[in-house]
Scaffold this motif. Structure first.
Motif, PDB file in Angstrom:
ATOM      1  N   SER A  75       0.926  -1.178   0.063  1.00 53.82           N
ATOM      2  CA  SER A  75      -0.040  -0.135  -0.058  1.00 53.82           C
ATOM      3  C   SER A  75       0.928   1.157   0.003  1.00 53.82           C
ATOM      4  O   SER A  75       0.255   2.042  -0.527  1.00 53.82           O
ATOM      5  CB  SER A  75      -1.005  -0.192   1.281  1.00 53.82           C
ATOM      6  N   MET A  78       0.054   5.068   0.222  1.00 52.73           N
ATOM      7  CA  MET A  78      -1.600   5.139  -0.190  1.00 52.73           C
ATOM      8  C   MET A  78      -2.468   4.879   1.213  1.00 52.73           C
ATOM      9  O   MET A  78      -1.934   3.986   1.886  1.00 52.73           O
ATOM     10  CB  MET A  78      -1.996   4.271  -1.328  1.00 52.73           C
ATOM     11  N   ARG A 142      -2.365  -9.157  -7.813  1.00 46.82           N
ATOM     12  CA  ARG A 142      -3.334  -7.950  -8.051  1.00 46.82           C
ATOM     13  C   ARG A 142      -2.477  -6.669  -6.972  1.00 46.82           C
ATOM     14  O   ARG A 142      -2.908  -5.664  -7.411  1.00 46.82           O
ATOM     15  CB  ARG A 142      -4.662  -8.362  -7.534  1.00 46.82           C
ATOM     16  N   PRO A 146      -0.682  -5.129 -10.604  1.00 51.54           N
ATOM     17  CA  PRO A 146      -2.170  -4.894 -10.759  1.00 51.54           C
ATOM     18  C   PRO A 146      -2.498  -4.584 -12.360  1.00 51.54           C
ATOM     19  O   PRO A 146      -1.722  -3.677 -12.894  1.00 51.54           O
ATOM     20  CB  PRO A 146      -2.557  -3.909  -9.997  1.00 51.54           C
ATOM     21  N   SER A 148      -4.821  -2.423 -13.175  1.00 49.80           N
ATOM     22  CA  SER A 148      -5.379  -1.183 -13.141  1.00 49.80           C
ATOM     23  C   SER A 148      -5.160  -0.597 -11.588  1.00 49.80           C
ATOM     24  O   SER A 148      -5.069  -1.708 -10.737  1.00 49.80           O
ATOM     25  CB  SER A 148      -6.654  -1.046 -13.732  1.00 49.80           C
ATOM     26  N   ARG A 149      -5.537   0.582 -11.386  1.00 52.93           N
ATOM     27  CA  ARG A 149      -5.590   1.240 -10.158  1.00 52.93           C
ATOM     28  C   ARG A 149      -6.802   0.698  -9.375  1.00 52.93           C
ATOM     29  O   ARG A 149      -6.599   0.356  -8.123  1.00 52.93           O
ATOM     30  CB  ARG A 149      -5.583   2.583 -10.121  1.00 52.93           C
ATOM     31  N   SER A 150      -8.156   0.340  -9.914  1.00 53.73           N
ATOM     32  CA  SER A 150      -9.173   0.167  -9.433  1.00 53.73           C
ATOM     33  C   SER A 150      -9.013  -1.364  -9.058  1.00 53.73           C
ATOM     34  O   SER A 150      -9.642  -1.849  -8.013  1.00 53.73           O
ATOM     35  CB  SER A 150     -10.364   0.108 -10.569  1.00 53.73           C
ATOM     36  N   GLU A 151      -8.212  -2.325  -9.571  1.00 52.72           N
ATOM     37  CA  GLU A 151      -7.943  -3.782  -9.384  1.00 52.72           C
ATOM     38  C   GLU A 151      -7.356  -3.576  -8.126  1.00 52.72           C
ATOM     39  O   GLU A 151      -7.470  -4.512  -7.309  1.00 52.72           O
ATOM     40  CB  GLU A 151      -7.570  -4.514 -10.361  1.00 52.72           C
ATOM     41  N   TYR A 152      -6.270  -3.020  -8.116  1.00 51.70           N
ATOM     42  CA  TYR A 152      -5.386  -2.721  -6.837  1.00 51.70           C
ATOM     43  C   TYR A 152      -6.335  -2.509  -5.481  1.00 51.70           C
ATOM     44  O   TYR A 152      -6.372  -2.975  -4.543  1.00 51.70           O
ATOM     45  CB  TYR A 152      -4.079  -2.062  -7.110  1.00 51.70           C
ATOM     46  N   LEU A 153      -6.820  -1.409  -5.535  1.00 56.36           N
ATOM     47  CA  LEU A 153      -7.865  -0.760  -4.671  1.00 56.36           C
ATOM     48  C   LEU A 153      -8.758  -1.675  -4.035  1.00 56.36           C
ATOM     49  O   LEU A 153      -9.193  -1.687  -2.768  1.00 56.36           O
ATOM     50  CB  LEU A 153      -8.529   0.518  -5.115  1.00 56.36           C
ATOM     51  N   GLN A 308       8.487  -2.314  -5.834  1.00 54.89           N
ATOM     52  CA  GLN A 308       8.171  -1.207  -6.668  1.00 54.89           C
ATOM     53  C   GLN A 308       9.412  -0.732  -7.292  1.00 54.89           C
ATOM     54  O   GLN A 308       9.208   0.182  -8.364  1.00 54.89           O
ATOM     55  CB  GLN A 308       7.316  -0.191  -6.036  1.00 54.89           C
TER      56      GLN A 308
END
Length: 376
Positions: A75, A78, A142, A146, A148-153, A308
């Motif tokens: 995370s 974030m 994921r 990920p 996309s950002r939405s998949e990670y969130l 990362q």
């Protein structure tokens, strides 16, 4: 009374117990509390076992802490809300773990209302095993890569919520205070996920018998109900999970399993599977690349690199192996988070980590390779 493992009363004279302070220091008070609560029904004599406390720490306390560390690692800075679960999660694993969580809370509440503290506490350990060894393990991609950002969130939000609600359910004397949100409970999904994991276990057993590591991709797994009374229908989402868990290209439900030397069958009496163990040249190449990725990921870890952080990698090997790496270069770069991947030695270049090892390119055939990596 609290007795030792042999059933004798704890006594200073016999010195048949460790100092409580040492137990607290090594495993924490929660491990001891849970061991005493879960191992013996209220009203009976307790049999103390340091090995039992150690096992609780390893399977329950440490696993939860490691899962929390995993979430924090990916995370970063974030802010992930743990106050509520994602609305209508798309991924089957997210829906399943939320259903599994609410089933756990409902079960704890039911036993607590009857003052069955031992029976209320025991399901916690089983849930943590499911959370860590199935949900987190199968969700790693994921978090790490990920789409996309939405998949990670969605994945991170689900895990954060589950950990927060689990903490409430596991708190001494307070699990019944956690509100049960029944909209997440999906008994059919729970049953299908249990079935999926049983099939996965049979497939992994077949791999072990064949002596083929999970990192080596295989072509196909076929599934058959071993009884006419046992019928099942697995959704496409769960078939994808099976493919990922068993590292096979195809999963097929059939009325009759195939025979022949390339097929290895396993059964539990209700379900039977047959694993295609034939290794084509293409499958061998994929397995070799996965083994290469594993070695480089170990090098990243040993060098203290964060997931990362991007790297530059350089390698030197024989022609045959170099051709295979070149063929899979793009996938390899993505898997090891490398912006640069170059062949050949380069003088006076300093690397964060270097390693020389052998890769199996065929039966009885190995090729030597040198790898050097550094942070960009």
């Amino acid at each position: 009374l609290i007795l030792d493992e042999k059933g004798q009363k704890l006594s200073k004279k016999l010195r048949n117990y460790p100092e409580p302070e040492l137990i607290f220091e090594k495993y924490g008070a929660d491990a001891l509390r849970y061991f005493l609560l879960a191992s013996t029904p209220i009203g009976e004599d307790y049999k103390f076992s340091e090995k039992g406390v150690q096992e609780v720490y390893r399977k329950l306390i440490s696993t939860v802490l490691n899962t929390l560390s995993f979430l924090r690692l990916y995370s970063g800075k974030m802010k992930i809300s743990a106050s509520k679960a994602p609305t209508k999660p798309k991924h089957v694993l997210d829906r399943w773990i939320l259903s599994r969580l609410q089933s756990l809370i409902e079960q704890i509440n039911k036993e607590m209302e009857k003052y069955e503290l031992t029976r209320a506490s025991r399901p916690l350990e089983e849930f943590v095993e499911d959370l860590s060894n199935w949900y987190v393990r199968r969700s790693r991609a994921r978090f790490q890569h990920p789409k996309s950002r939405s998949e990670y969130l969605e994945a991170a939000g689900t895990l954060a919520f589950v950990l927060a609600e689990f903490a409430k359910a596991a708190a001494p004397f307070t699990p019944f205070l956690a509100e049960v949100n029944k909209k997440f409970i999906d008994k059919k999904l729970n049953e299908l996920m249990d079935l999926t994991r049983k099939i996965a276990a049979l497939g992994l057993k077949a791999r072990a018998v064949a002596g083929i590591k999970v990192r080596q991709p295989l072509q196909k797994l076929k599934i058959q109900s071993a009884s006419r009374r046992t019928k099942f229908k697995i959704t496409e989402e769960l078939l994808v999970l099976l493919k990922e868990e068993l590292n096979v290209k195809e999963v097929e439900i059939v009325k009759k399993l195939p025979g022949g030397p390339q097929w290895l069958a396993e059964t539990d009496g209700r379900i039977s599977v047959a694993l295609d163990t034939e290794l084509t040249a293409e499958l061998k190449e994929e397995g070799l690349i996965r083994e290469l990725v594993r070695n480089i990921q170990e090098m990243r870890r040993d060098a203290g690199l964060k997931p990362q952080e991007k790297i530059a990698a350089r390698y030197s090997c024989s022609g045959g192996l170099e051709e295979i790496i070149g063929k899979h270069r793009d996938n390899l770069k993505q898997a090891i988070s490398a912006d640069k991947l170059e062949a050949g030695l380069k003088e006076k270049q300093v690397f964060a980590a270097e390693k020389t090892f052998d890769l199996e390119t065929g039966p009885g055939d190995t090729k030597n390779i040198w790898i050097g990596i550094k942070k960009l």
